[in-house]
Write a protein that holds these residues in place. Structure first.
Motif, short mmCIF file in Angstrom:
data_model
loop_
_atom_site.label_atom_id
_atom_site.label_comp_id
_atom_site.label_asym_id
_atom_site.label_seq_id
_atom_site.Cartn_x
_atom_site.Cartn_y
_atom_site.Cartn_z
N ARG A 98 0.82 -1.21 0.00
CA ARG A 98 0.00 0.00 0.00
C ARG A 98 0.85 1.26 0.00
O ARG A 98 0.47 2.27 -0.58
CB ARG A 98 -0.93 0.00 1.21
N SER A 121 4.58 1.28 -3.99
CA SER A 121 3.12 1.36 -3.99
C SER A 121 2.59 1.11 -5.39
O SER A 121 3.35 1.17 -6.37
CB SER A 121 2.69 2.75 -3.52
N PRO A 122 1.29 0.85 -5.54
CA PRO A 122 0.75 0.63 -6.90
C PRO A 122 1.07 1.77 -7.86
O PRO A 122 1.47 1.52 -9.01
CB PRO A 122 -0.76 0.50 -6.64
N ALA A 173 -0.30 -11.61 -1.41
CA ALA A 173 -0.88 -10.28 -1.26
C ALA A 173 -0.32 -9.32 -2.30
O ALA A 173 -1.05 -8.48 -2.86
CB ALA A 173 -0.61 -9.75 0.15
N SER A 174 0.98 -9.44 -2.59
CA SER A 174 1.60 -8.59 -3.60
C SER A 174 1.02 -8.86 -4.98
O SER A 174 0.68 -7.92 -5.73
CB SER A 174 3.11 -8.82 -3.60
N GLU A 193 -1.87 -10.18 -5.69
CA GLU A 193 -3.27 -9.76 -5.69
C GLU A 193 -3.39 -8.24 -5.87
O GLU A 193 -4.22 -7.75 -6.64
CB GLU A 193 -3.95 -10.20 -4.40
N LEU A 194 -2.54 -7.49 -5.16
CA LEU A 194 -2.58 -6.02 -5.28
C LEU A 194 -2.12 -5.59 -6.67
O LEU A 194 -2.67 -4.64 -7.25
CB LEU A 194 -1.69 -5.40 -4.20
N GLU A 202 -4.76 -3.37 -8.76
CA GLU A 202 -4.58 -1.92 -8.88
C GLU A 202 -3.49 -1.49 -9.85
O GLU A 202 -3.47 -0.33 -10.25
CB GLU A 202 -4.28 -1.32 -7.49
#
Length: 347
Positions: free
Chosen positions: A236, A281-282, A317-318, A320-321, A325
């Protein structure tokens, strides 16, 4: 832009090979579930890799997935008998329902050259000859051929015939213009390694590819470029991403030093600034891919399929993000051509 998840199947010997190979298959299933366009398996023939047989691994992945495209990264045609390679990949093409694409190259590493008696003097000639025979076998039902590095063929029928009448073959390139020239000569796409060094030498090779493509009479729109990345961790915030990834990067530096190799990027901050590593971050990842796209003009990009020192939770999690995004924005902002629709060969 399209996205591949790729593994070279590094094996740290802390667990049995069967567990590491099962993890690769599980990662491919996850990649399909998350919406990656393709999954690639490399080919190496020395420690610390156990990726000596991509068609076997990809066949298992083909049986466990339904839509994701399957790639080799790379198929080392300089080492292989192209007839045997054709039999393996034609079989895989049938099992995968025409989802197969190949990235070919000479490969690297002294151990694999010793295993297959390939020399620095003949490796590029072997790669070119292997490619030319392999593609001839794919196109023609019966082949008559004579070359330098394997016995000749006379009206040879090699089975099974592939499902795809034509298969897209990329040429993997790290530092040499030889792969670039072969890609340009045949109007094939180029996949730049884009991992070890700053972007400049890779951009020079891609520019050379476009120049040589025109020299060989291919229209500019025939140019198609993919590019790698040296690592991935999306969080994030940049602070969270750097703090989590720093131990992974430090372990990589230590491995380089143990092998006697001086790291090109001595700190994580330097790697984030000057290498293709995607940590942040994205929005930072999106901005960085755009900067690289300005230099390379690539439509396809690969990211690390493995946890690579992250925990499974962090790794998932990485990814997926990234898919939630990062990928949707890049797909929208950097257009890419669709994957080929298989033209199925007649029985």
């Amino acid at each position: 832009m399209k996205f591949l998840a790729i593994t070279l199947i590094v094996h740290d010997r802390k667990r049995p090979p069967r567990e590491r190979l099962r993890e690769v298959v599980d990662n491919a299933i996850l990649a399909e579930q998350l919406g990656f366009d393709g999954f690639g398996v490399g080919e190496r023939h020395e420690r610390p890799f156990i990726s000596s047989s991509p068609p076997v691994v990809l066949s298992h992945i083909a049986a466990r997935t339904g839509t994701i495209r399957l790639f080799t990264a790379v198929t080392t045609l300089s080492l292989l008998d192209p007839v045997r390679a054709f039999e393996d990949y034609s079989t895989l093409d049938n099992l995968a329902g025409g989802r197969l694409e190949l990235i070919v190259g000479k490969g690297n590493g002294a151990a694999q050259a010793q295993l297959f008696h390939v020399t620095a003097e003949d490796q590029w000639d072997r790669n070119r000859e292997g490619y030319e025979l392999f593609t001839k076998l794919w196109r023609e039902d019966k082949v008559t051929w004579e070359g330098q590095f394997r016995p000749s063929l006379t009206d040879a029928e090699v089975l099974p015939r592939p499902l795809q009448r034509q298969i897209r073959i990329w040429h993997g390139s790290a530092t040499s213009k030889a792969s670039v020239e072969l890609a340009a000569q045949h109007g094939d796409p180029l996949f730049s390694a884009n991992v070890t060094n700053p972007v400049e030498p890779y951009a020079e090779l891609v520019a050379h590819y476009r120049e040589r493509l025109a020299f060989h009479g291919h229209p500019p729109q025939r140019a198609l470029v993919g590019a790698g990345s040296a690592g991935l961790y999306v969080a994030r915030t940049s602070q969270e991403a750097i703090a989590t990834y720093r131990p992974v990067f430090q372990a990589r530096l230590e491995t380089f030093r143990q092998l006697g190799a001086e790291p090109v990027f001595p700190t994580l901050e330097d790697a984030i600034e000057r290498s293709s590593i995607l940590v942040g971050s994205p929005q930072q990842i999106i901005d960085k891919v755009h900067r690289y796209h300005e230099r390379l003009g690539h439509e396809v990009m690969h990211v690390q399929a493995d946890a690579d020192g992250l925990t499974d939770k962090q790794h998932h999690a990485s990814l997926e993000l990234f898919q939630a995004e990062v990928a949707p924005v890049l797909r929208r902002e950097i257009p890419s051509r669709p994957f080929p629709v298989p033209e199925v060969a007649t029985p």
